[in-house]
Scaffold this motif. Structure first.
Motif, PDB file in Angstrom:
ATOM      1  N   THR A  14       0.831  -1.202   0.000  1.00 13.02           N
ATOM      2  CA  THR A  14       0.000   0.000   0.000  1.00 13.02           C
ATOM      3  C   THR A  14       0.866   1.253   0.000  1.00 13.02           C
ATOM      4  OG1 THR A  14      -1.741  -1.163   1.202  1.00 13.02           O
ATOM      5  CG2 THR A  14      -1.823   1.242   1.225  1.00 13.02           C
ATOM      6  N   LEU A  15       0.527   2.171  -0.902  1.00 15.50           N
ATOM      7  CA  LEU A  15       1.196   3.463  -0.980  1.00 15.50           C
ATOM      8  C   LEU A  15       0.140   4.536  -0.737  1.00 15.50           C
ATOM      9  CD1 LEU A  15       3.814   4.763  -3.367  1.00 15.50           C
ATOM     10  CD2 LEU A  15       1.642   5.978  -3.295  1.00 15.50           C
ATOM     11  N   THR A  16       0.462   5.496   0.115  1.00 15.65           N
ATOM     12  CA  THR A  16      -0.443   6.604   0.393  1.00 15.65           C
ATOM     13  C   THR A  16       0.260   7.910   0.066  1.00 15.65           C
ATOM     14  OG1 THR A  16      -1.528   5.361   2.157  1.00 15.65           O
ATOM     15  CG2 THR A  16      -1.859   7.745   2.148  1.00 15.65           C
ATOM     16  N   LEU A  17      -0.398   8.722  -0.751  1.00 15.66           N
ATOM     17  CA  LEU A  17       0.085  10.051  -1.119  1.00 15.66           C
ATOM     18  C   LEU A  17      -0.887  11.051  -0.502  1.00 15.66           C
ATOM     19  CD1 LEU A  17       1.955  11.855  -2.943  1.00 15.66           C
ATOM     20  CD2 LEU A  17       0.196  11.607  -4.704  1.00 15.66           C
ATOM     21  N   SER A  18      -0.370  11.951   0.328  1.00 17.22           N
ATOM     22  CA  SER A  18      -1.267  12.883   1.013  1.00 17.22           C
ATOM     23  C   SER A  18      -0.643  14.262   1.145  1.00 17.22           C
ATOM     24  CB  SER A  18      -1.630  12.355   2.407  1.00 17.22           C
ATOM     25  OG  SER A  18      -0.473  12.224   3.201  1.00 17.22           O
ATOM     26  N   ARG A  19      -1.505  15.227   1.255  1.00 14.25           N
ATOM     27  CA  ARG A  19      -1.072  16.612   1.440  1.00 14.25           C
ATOM     28  C   ARG A  19      -0.596  16.837   2.868  1.00 14.25           C
ATOM     29  NH1 ARG A  19       1.388  20.361   1.458  1.00 14.25           N
ATOM     30  NH2 ARG A  19       0.856  22.499   0.999  1.00 14.25           N
ATOM     31  N   LEU A  20      -1.259  16.202   3.803  1.00 11.72           N
ATOM     32  CA  LEU A  20      -0.923  16.341   5.221  1.00 11.72           C
ATOM     33  C   LEU A  20      -0.236  15.067   5.720  1.00 11.72           C
ATOM     34  CD1 LEU A  20      -4.294  17.910   6.425  1.00 11.72           C
ATOM     35  CD2 LEU A  20      -2.185  19.101   5.801  1.00 11.72           C
ATOM     36  N   ALA A  21       0.594  15.201   6.741  1.00 11.68           N
ATOM     37  CA  ALA A  21       1.321  14.049   7.270  1.00 11.68           C
ATOM     38  C   ALA A  21       0.374  12.972   7.786  1.00 11.68           C
ATOM     39  CB  ALA A  21       2.273  14.490   8.368  1.00 11.68           C
ATOM     40  N   ARG A  22      -0.724  13.383   8.378  1.00 12.32           N
ATOM     41  CA  ARG A  22      -1.726  12.423   8.867  1.00 12.32           C
ATOM     42  C   ARG A  22      -2.878  12.380   7.874  1.00 12.32           C
ATOM     43  NH1 ARG A  22      -2.176  13.118  15.372  1.00 12.32           N
ATOM     44  NH2 ARG A  22       0.001  12.610  15.806  1.00 12.32           N
ATOM     45  N   ARG A  38       2.553   2.265  -8.619  1.00 13.50           N
ATOM     46  CA  ARG A  38       1.630   2.842  -7.632  1.00 13.50           C
ATOM     47  C   ARG A  38       1.811   4.343  -7.465  1.00 13.50           C
ATOM     48  NH1 ARG A  38       2.986  -0.211  -2.457  1.00 13.50           N
ATOM     49  NH2 ARG A  38       5.019   0.096  -3.377  1.00 13.50           N
ATOM     50  N   LEU A  39       3.050   4.797  -7.381  1.00 13.92           N
ATOM     51  CA  LEU A  39       3.289   6.224  -7.178  1.00 13.92           C
ATOM     52  C   LEU A  39       2.821   7.029  -8.381  1.00 13.92           C
ATOM     53  CD1 LEU A  39       4.332   8.550  -5.476  1.00 13.92           C
ATOM     54  CD2 LEU A  39       6.638   8.077  -6.373  1.00 13.92           C
ATOM     55  N   ALA A  40       3.100   6.538  -9.575  1.00 19.57           N
ATOM     56  CA  ALA A  40       2.671   7.249 -10.786  1.00 19.57           C
ATOM     57  C   ALA A  40       1.152   7.359 -10.829  1.00 19.57           C
ATOM     58  CB  ALA A  40       3.189   6.534 -12.033  1.00 19.57           C
ATOM     59  N   VAL A  41       0.448   6.283 -10.494  1.00 17.63           N
ATOM     60  CA  VAL A  41      -1.017   6.316 -10.468  1.00 17.63           C
ATOM     61  C   VAL A  41      -1.494   7.296  -9.406  1.00 17.63           C
ATOM     62  CG1 VAL A  41      -3.088   4.989  -9.872  1.00 17.63           C
ATOM     63  CG2 VAL A  41      -1.391   4.013 -11.419  1.00 17.63           C
ATOM     64  N   ALA A  42      -0.925   7.220  -8.207  1.00 18.87           N
ATOM     65  CA  ALA A  42      -1.346   8.102  -7.115  1.00 18.87           C
ATOM     66  C   ALA A  42      -1.159   9.574  -7.487  1.00 18.87           C
ATOM     67  CB  ALA A  42      -0.564   7.774  -5.840  1.00 18.87           C
ATOM     68  N   GLN A  43      -0.043   9.899  -8.107  1.00 20.54           N
ATOM     69  CA  GLN A  43       0.209  11.291  -8.474  1.00 20.54           C
ATOM     70  C   GLN A  43      -0.767  11.778  -9.543  1.00 20.54           C
ATOM     71  OE1 GLN A  43       4.381  10.796  -9.379  1.00 20.54           O
ATOM     72  NE2 GLN A  43       4.962  11.818  -7.480  1.00 20.54           N
ATOM     73  N   GLN A  44      -1.057  10.945 -10.520  1.00 19.66           N
ATOM     74  CA  GLN A  44      -1.976  11.337 -11.580  1.00 19.66           C
ATOM     75  C   GLN A  44      -3.405  11.481 -11.054  1.00 19.66           C
ATOM     76  OE1 GLN A  44      -1.302  12.034 -15.005  1.00 19.66           O
ATOM     77  NE2 GLN A  44       0.681  12.260 -14.020  1.00 19.66           N
ATOM     78  N   VAL A  45      -3.836  10.542 -10.219  1.00 19.46           N
ATOM     79  CA  VAL A  45      -5.182  10.610  -9.632  1.00 19.46           C
ATOM     80  C   VAL A  45      -5.296  11.852  -8.760  1.00 19.46           C
ATOM     81  CG1 VAL A  45      -6.787   9.504  -8.028  1.00 19.46           C
ATOM     82  CG2 VAL A  45      -5.621   8.134  -9.769  1.00 19.46           C
ATOM     83  N   ARG A  46      -4.288  12.099  -7.944  1.00 19.58           N
ATOM     84  CA  ARG A  46      -4.301  13.281  -7.079  1.00 19.58           C
ATOM     85  C   ARG A  46      -4.406  14.557  -7.901  1.00 19.58           C
ATOM     86  NH1 ARG A  46      -1.694  17.757  -7.040  1.00 19.58           N
ATOM     87  NH2 ARG A  46       0.130  16.665  -7.794  1.00 19.58           N
ATOM     88  N   ASN A 111       2.683   2.593 -16.295  1.00 21.06           N
ATOM     89  CA  ASN A 111       3.584   1.649 -16.932  1.00 21.06           C
ATOM     90  C   ASN A 111       4.968   2.236 -17.136  1.00 21.06           C
ATOM     91  OD1 ASN A 111       1.716  -0.418 -17.007  1.00 21.06           O
ATOM     92  ND2 ASN A 111       0.825   0.321 -18.900  1.00 21.06           N
ATOM     93  N   ARG A 112       5.057   3.562 -17.267  1.00 18.79           N
ATOM     94  CA  ARG A 112       6.358   4.227 -17.336  1.00 18.79           C
ATOM     95  C   ARG A 112       7.046   4.227 -15.998  1.00 18.79           C
ATOM     96  NH1 ARG A 112       4.952   9.726 -19.594  1.00 18.79           N
ATOM     97  NH2 ARG A 112       3.514   8.904 -21.102  1.00 18.79           N
ATOM     98  N   GLY A 113       6.279   4.420 -14.915  1.00 19.56           N
ATOM     99  CA  GLY A 113       6.862   4.563 -13.583  1.00 19.56           C
ATOM    100  C   GLY A 113       6.854   3.290 -12.762  1.00 19.56           C
ATOM    101  N   ARG A 114       6.586   2.164 -13.369  1.00 16.72           N
ATOM    102  CA  ARG A 114       6.449   0.903 -12.614  1.00 16.72           C
ATOM    103  C   ARG A 114       7.688   0.554 -11.803  1.00 16.72           C
ATOM    104  NH1 ARG A 114       3.504  -4.443 -13.441  1.00 16.72           N
ATOM    105  NH2 ARG A 114       3.890  -5.231 -11.385  1.00 16.72           N
ATOM    106  N   ALA A 115       8.848   0.721 -12.387  1.00 17.44           N
ATOM    107  CA  ALA A 115      10.075   0.344 -11.682  1.00 17.44           C
ATOM    108  C   ALA A 115      10.317   1.223 -10.452  1.00 17.44           C
ATOM    109  CB  ALA A 115      11.259   0.436 -12.626  1.00 17.44           C
ATOM    110  N   ALA A 116       9.796   2.450 -10.474  1.00 20.49           N
ATOM    111  CA  ALA A 116      10.037   3.386  -9.370  1.00 20.49           C
ATOM    112  C   ALA A 116       9.116   3.158  -8.190  1.00 20.49           C
ATOM    113  CB  ALA A 116       9.877   4.825  -9.866  1.00 20.49           C
TER     114      ALA A 116
END
Length: 117
Positions: A14-22, A38-46, A111-116
């Motif tokens: 699980t990866l969580t991307l958030s504006r606030l620490a909590r 996961r990070l690439a998806v989270a950033q695009q969705v955000r 798919n571009r950011g999968r390795a990261a």
């Protein structure tokens, strides 16, 4: 160099991307996507969620992406300080998550950011 204003937490699959620490979900919607970064998806969705809700005062976006069984389970939403019509906001978030053009773009980035991630 400037410090990122986004908090990224990884806990197993699980990866969580958030504006606030909590990170807190006062409003949220969910979807599933094919496996990818996961990070690439989270950033695009955000980014797309923020564009759709940028007039919502006191909104702090949160996106959680969990990889299970070759599928990404995405929950998008966040914290809202103050009164809000939750059903309206959740419908707006779900509209972002269900948009086929956005989903295709997210998958290209994933798919571009999968390795990261």
């Amino acid at each position: 160099m400037t410090k990122s204003r986004w908090h990224i937490a990884r806990d197993g699959d699980t990866l969580t991307l958030s504006r606030l620490a909590r990170a807190r979900f006062d409003v949220s919607a969910s979807t599933e996507l094919p496996d990818g970064g996961r990070l690439a998806v989270a950033q695009q969705v955000r980014q797309d969620m923020w564009r759709a809700l940028q007039t919502l005062r006191g909104f702090a976006p949160v996106v959680t992406v969990c990889r299970q069984g070759g599928v990404l389970h995405v929950t998008a939403g966040g914290q809202v300080d103050g009164p809000v019509a939750k059903a309206h906001v959740q419908a707006a978030i779900q509209g972002v998550l269900d948009d086929p053009t956005r989903r295709a773009r997210w998958l290209r980035h994933a798919n571009r950011g999968r390795a990261a991630a």
